[in-house]
Design an enzyme around this catalytic site. Structure first.
Site, PDB file in Angstrom:
ATOM      1  N   TYR A 154       0.910  -1.337  -0.197  1.00 28.31           N
ATOM      2  CA  TYR A 154       0.108   0.052  -0.237  1.00 28.31           C
ATOM      3  C   TYR A 154       0.829   1.190  -0.240  1.00 28.31           C
ATOM      4  CZ  TYR A 154      -4.365   2.162   0.456  1.00 28.31           C
ATOM      5  OH  TYR A 154      -5.595   2.416   0.336  1.00 28.31           O
ATOM      6  N   LYS A 161      -3.810   7.922   3.450  1.00 30.52           N
ATOM      7  CA  LYS A 161      -5.255   8.353   3.931  1.00 30.52           C
ATOM      8  C   LYS A 161      -4.525   8.276   5.248  1.00 30.52           C
ATOM      9  CE  LYS A 161      -6.710   5.676   0.849  1.00 30.52           C
ATOM     10  NZ  LYS A 161      -9.030   6.262   0.541  1.00 30.52           N
TER      11      LYS A 161
END
Length: 255
Positions: A154, A161
């Site tokens: 990720y 995020k």
């Protein structure tokens, strides 16, 4: 959930296909009594076709969240369909392939900055652009993926995020005096178009299916959508700056 959002006017961003979390949010919101306006970018004809699959076909506004012109004109374009907004859904994220898939150490600033602008800064940009349309009692809800941990593959999207989660807390701080709430829903992995663009995404799928205490359906976005709609409703009048996990309980389980 019939009537939960009766009379609410909502702007929902991020619909690409009917597998999108945003599509499920729009569907559940309409079924709960809301009037929904969608935004799209880059694939407008596709978004317009998808909008017709909702219980009530919804109007679609083009919105590039990196465009000052688009943001400045957004209130007037929204007013062509509704006279104000009670809620906003931010379901926008993007990162070039170079910022994902194990390339954390090699990703360059140009690509990283694009990911941060679209996935993080746009939460604030969208909120401030829509302020002329919102009054006390309004709610802004975004979608995140648990940024308390570092996830394999990720990479910089995880950083984006984390920034989104911090930005939501600061929006809660600065918009609270106006009576506007800011919260996020942290959904487990779902087989959306965005997820399919992440190299190695199957690692998330396997872990969630095997370890979530409540189980996890990779193809069902409705639980996350219901949480978003609950936060848009009047049932959380004193909740702001929160991250609600809708992940089958996975976040609570140790390795």
């Amino acid at each position: 959930m019939s009537g939960l959002l009766a009379g609410k006017r909502l702007l929902v961003t991020g619909v690409i296909t009917d597998a999108s979390i945003a599509f499920s949010v729009a569907k559940v919101a309409q079924e709960s009594g809301a009037t929904v306006v969608l935004t799209g970018f880059g694939r407008m004809s596709l978004v317009e076709r998808i909008a017709k699959r909702l219980p009530t076909p919804a109007p679609v506004i083009e919105l590039d969240v990196t465009s000052d012109e688009h943001l400045a004109s957004l209130p007037d374009r929204v007013r062509e369909h509704v006279d104000g907004l009670d809620g906003i859904v931010h379901s926008i994220a993007f990162g070039p392939q170079s910022v994902l898939g194990g390339e954390f150490l090699t990703a360059g600033w140009e690509d990283v900055s694009k990911a941060l602008q679209v996935s993080t800064y746009s939460y604030k940009s969208l909120a401030t652009a829509c302020l002329p349309l919102m009054t006390k009692g309004g709610s802004i809800v975004g979608l995140t993926f648990d940024a308390t941990l570092a996830w394999p593959v990720y990479d910089w999207m995880g950083v984006a995020k984390a920034g989104l989660e911090s930005a939501s807390r600061y929006l809660a701080l600065h918009l609270g005096p106006r009576g506007i709430r800011s919260n996020l829903v942290s959904a487990g992995p779902l087989r959306t178009m965005a997820a399919r663009s992440i190299p190695g995404f199957e690692q998330f799928e396997k872990a969630w299916v095997e370890r979530s205490p409540l189980g996890w359906d990779l193809d069902d976005a409705e639980p996350a959508a219901r949480a978003v709609c609950a936060l848009l409703s009047d049932w959380f009048p004193a909740t702001s700056g929160e991250v609600i996990h809708v992940d089958g309980g996975f976040h609570a389980i140790g390795t």
